[in-house]
Design a protein around this motif. Structure first.
Motif, PDB file in Angstrom:
ATOM      1  N   ILE A 170      27.876  59.536 -41.950  1.00 44.46           N
ATOM      2  CA  ILE A 170      28.874  60.399 -41.628  1.00 44.46           C
ATOM      3  C   ILE A 170      28.606  60.263 -39.858  1.00 44.46           C
ATOM      4  O   ILE A 170      27.759  60.653 -39.556  1.00 44.46           O
ATOM      5  CB  ILE A 170      28.739  61.629 -42.140  1.00 44.46           C
ATOM      6  CG1 ILE A 170      29.021  61.581 -43.607  1.00 44.46           C
ATOM      7  CG2 ILE A 170      29.770  62.646 -41.439  1.00 44.46           C
ATOM      8  CD1 ILE A 170      30.368  61.108 -43.977  1.00 44.46           C
TER       9      ILE A 170
ATOM     10  N   ILE B  30      37.408  62.072 -41.891  1.00 49.16           N
ATOM     11  CA  ILE B  30      35.978  61.896 -41.995  1.00 49.16           C
ATOM     12  C   ILE B  30      35.825  60.357 -41.639  1.00 49.16           C
ATOM     13  O   ILE B  30      36.456  59.251 -42.261  1.00 49.16           O
ATOM     14  CB  ILE B  30      35.304  62.233 -43.416  1.00 49.16           C
ATOM     15  CG1 ILE B  30      35.425  63.738 -43.507  1.00 49.16           C
ATOM     16  CG2 ILE B  30      33.728  61.915 -43.179  1.00 49.16           C
ATOM     17  CD1 ILE B  30      34.836  64.070 -44.956  1.00 49.16           C
TER      18      ILE B  30
ATOM     19  N   ILE C  99      30.394  64.131 -51.148  1.00 51.13           N
ATOM     20  CA  ILE C  99      29.900  63.650 -50.032  1.00 51.13           C
ATOM     21  C   ILE C  99      28.425  64.219 -49.744  1.00 51.13           C
ATOM     22  O   ILE C  99      28.524  65.439 -49.640  1.00 51.13           O
ATOM     23  CB  ILE C  99      30.587  63.653 -48.498  1.00 51.13           C
ATOM     24  CG1 ILE C  99      31.948  62.670 -49.228  1.00 51.13           C
ATOM     25  CG2 ILE C  99      29.987  63.183 -47.664  1.00 51.13           C
ATOM     26  CD1 ILE C  99      33.090  63.076 -47.894  1.00 51.13           C
TER      27      ILE C  99
ATOM     28  N   ARG D  49      36.361  66.521 -48.739  1.00 47.20           N
ATOM     29  CA  ARG D  49      35.359  66.916 -49.523  1.00 47.20           C
ATOM     30  C   ARG D  49      35.989  67.753 -50.519  1.00 47.20           C
ATOM     31  O   ARG D  49      35.016  68.172 -51.642  1.00 47.20           O
ATOM     32  CB  ARG D  49      34.350  67.725 -48.556  1.00 47.20           C
ATOM     33  CG  ARG D  49      33.649  67.141 -47.635  1.00 47.20           C
ATOM     34  CD  ARG D  49      32.681  68.052 -46.662  1.00 47.20           C
ATOM     35  NE  ARG D  49      32.172  67.248 -45.407  1.00 47.20           N
ATOM     36  CZ  ARG D  49      30.907  66.644 -45.575  1.00 47.20           C
ATOM     37  NH1 ARG D  49      30.361  66.701 -46.613  1.00 47.20           N
ATOM     38  NH2 ARG D  49      30.618  66.226 -44.516  1.00 47.20           N
TER      39      ARG D  49
ATOM     40  N   ASN E 276      40.593  68.820 -46.510  1.00 45.12           N
ATOM     41  CA  ASN E 276      39.125  68.321 -46.287  1.00 45.12           C
ATOM     42  C   ASN E 276      39.012  67.261 -47.277  1.00 45.12           C
ATOM     43  O   ASN E 276      38.967  67.740 -48.656  1.00 45.12           O
ATOM     44  CB  ASN E 276      38.317  69.497 -46.393  1.00 45.12           C
ATOM     45  CG  ASN E 276      36.982  68.953 -45.704  1.00 45.12           C
ATOM     46  OD1 ASN E 276      36.527  67.944 -45.838  1.00 45.12           O
ATOM     47  ND2 ASN E 276      36.091  69.914 -45.249  1.00 45.12           N
TER      48      ASN E 276
ATOM     49  N   ASP F 116      33.075  64.587 -38.519  1.00 45.81           N
ATOM     50  CA  ASP F 116      33.423  65.138 -39.761  1.00 45.81           C
ATOM     51  C   ASP F 116      34.911  65.432 -39.518  1.00 45.81           C
ATOM     52  O   ASP F 116      35.307  65.776 -38.576  1.00 45.81           O
ATOM     53  CB  ASP F 116      32.372  66.184 -40.129  1.00 45.81           C
ATOM     54  CG  ASP F 116      32.387  66.428 -41.560  1.00 45.81           C
ATOM     55  OD1 ASP F 116      33.330  65.916 -42.355  1.00 45.81           O
ATOM     56  OD2 ASP F 116      31.342  66.712 -41.932  1.00 45.81           O
ATOM     57  N   TYR F 117      35.349  66.193 -40.552  1.00 43.76           N
ATOM     58  CA  TYR F 117      36.556  66.845 -40.646  1.00 43.76           C
ATOM     59  C   TYR F 117      36.665  68.057 -39.938  1.00 43.76           C
ATOM     60  O   TYR F 117      35.687  68.934 -40.362  1.00 43.76           O
ATOM     61  CB  TYR F 117      37.056  67.047 -42.253  1.00 43.76           C
ATOM     62  CG  TYR F 117      38.373  67.828 -42.607  1.00 43.76           C
ATOM     63  CD1 TYR F 117      39.540  67.343 -42.253  1.00 43.76           C
ATOM     64  CD2 TYR F 117      38.464  69.176 -42.538  1.00 43.76           C
ATOM     65  CE1 TYR F 117      40.705  67.944 -42.481  1.00 43.76           C
ATOM     66  CE2 TYR F 117      39.515  69.801 -42.768  1.00 43.76           C
ATOM     67  CZ  TYR F 117      40.908  69.064 -42.600  1.00 43.76           C
ATOM     68  OH  TYR F 117      42.051  69.758 -42.781  1.00 43.76           O
ATOM     69  N   SER F 118      37.603  68.363 -39.214  1.00 45.76           N
ATOM     70  CA  SER F 118      37.650  69.454 -38.387  1.00 45.76           C
ATOM     71  C   SER F 118      38.845  69.933 -38.404  1.00 45.76           C
ATOM     72  O   SER F 118      39.437  70.181 -36.831  1.00 45.76           O
ATOM     73  CB  SER F 118      36.661  69.540 -37.148  1.00 45.76           C
ATOM     74  OG  SER F 118      37.217  68.546 -36.281  1.00 45.76           O
TER      75      SER F 118
END
Length: 223
Positions: A96, A123, A223, A218, A216, A99-101
């Motif tokens: 990774i 991501i 993950i 996720r 997101n 990351d997603y933010s």
């Protein structure tokens, strides 16, 4: 002589009352015949019960319907069960990166290429160039673009409202717009065509939307 007189008297009584005697005898005979017929009918209308489940008697007749055996519900064939496919990772071997933010303005990532902190819509899966990228689930390829900032991108629309985006791919994309793809099918390979993330090295920039809004990844990917 006395015995003879009694016998003669009896016959005189019979002769005088012959009509009455005949009527009474006929009445007795009719009653006997009627009783015999009624007994025979009752025997025919009350047969021995048949084993198995029997329907209700017909109202007012006393006659039982033909037995009907109902099938056991447990013997009925089961309805086919349609199972929903699970989402799979778009790449098998990875590390990774960013990351997603996007859920909060207070959670930002540092983008080395742009030298700034900002939100990140997806991501980044860091991997060797040429690593296969696959569809995360069944769907239809609804767009393929070559954007200056994000490089070659494949868009796949899924039936459950999700739309997945695979960016920074190599130019040799393995699908075309309108293709129906299956979960796990190869759609391209990892490259480094996203100019905005060039310093990240070769990677897959993956984004996911639900009903037109970023979510997101996720939520569906382990993950």
């Amino acid at each position: 002589m006395e015995k003879t007189n009694k016998f003669s008297g009896f016959w005189r009584f019979v002769k005088r009352n012959l009509a009455i005697i005949i009527v009474v005898a006929c009445a007795i005979a009719v009653i006997g015949i009627a009783f015999a017929v009624r007994s025979a009918q009752k025997t025919n209308l009350d047969p021995t019960p048949v084993s198995g489940e029997v329907t209700d008697e017909t109202e007012g007749t006393g006659i039982t319907d033909i037995p009907v055996v109902k099938p056991d519900e447990d013997d009925q064939p089961d309805e086919p069960v349609v199972t929903k496919k699970d989402y799979v990772l778009p790449i098998a071997t990875y590390t990774i990166g960013m990351d997603y933010s996007r859920d909060s303005e207070y959670v930002l990532v540092f983008k080395k290429t742009l030298n700034e902190y900002s939100v990140h819509n997806g991501i980044d899966f860091l991997a060797e160039e040429g690593t296969a990228v696959v569809a995360i689930n069944d769907g239809k390829v609804t767009a393929i673009t070559n954007d200056f900032g994000m490089g070659y991108t494949v868009e796949i629309t899924h039936e459950d409202g999700y739309v997945s985006y695979y960016s920074s791919l190599g130019e040799d994309v393995a699908v075309s717009v309108g293709d129906e793809v299956e979960c796990g099918q190869t759609i391209g390979c990892v490259a480094n065509t996203a100019t905005y993330e060039n310093l990240e090295g070769s990677h897959l920039h993956f984004e996911l939307k639900k009903d037109g809004k970023y979510v997101n990844p996720r939520e569906v990917l382990e993950i």
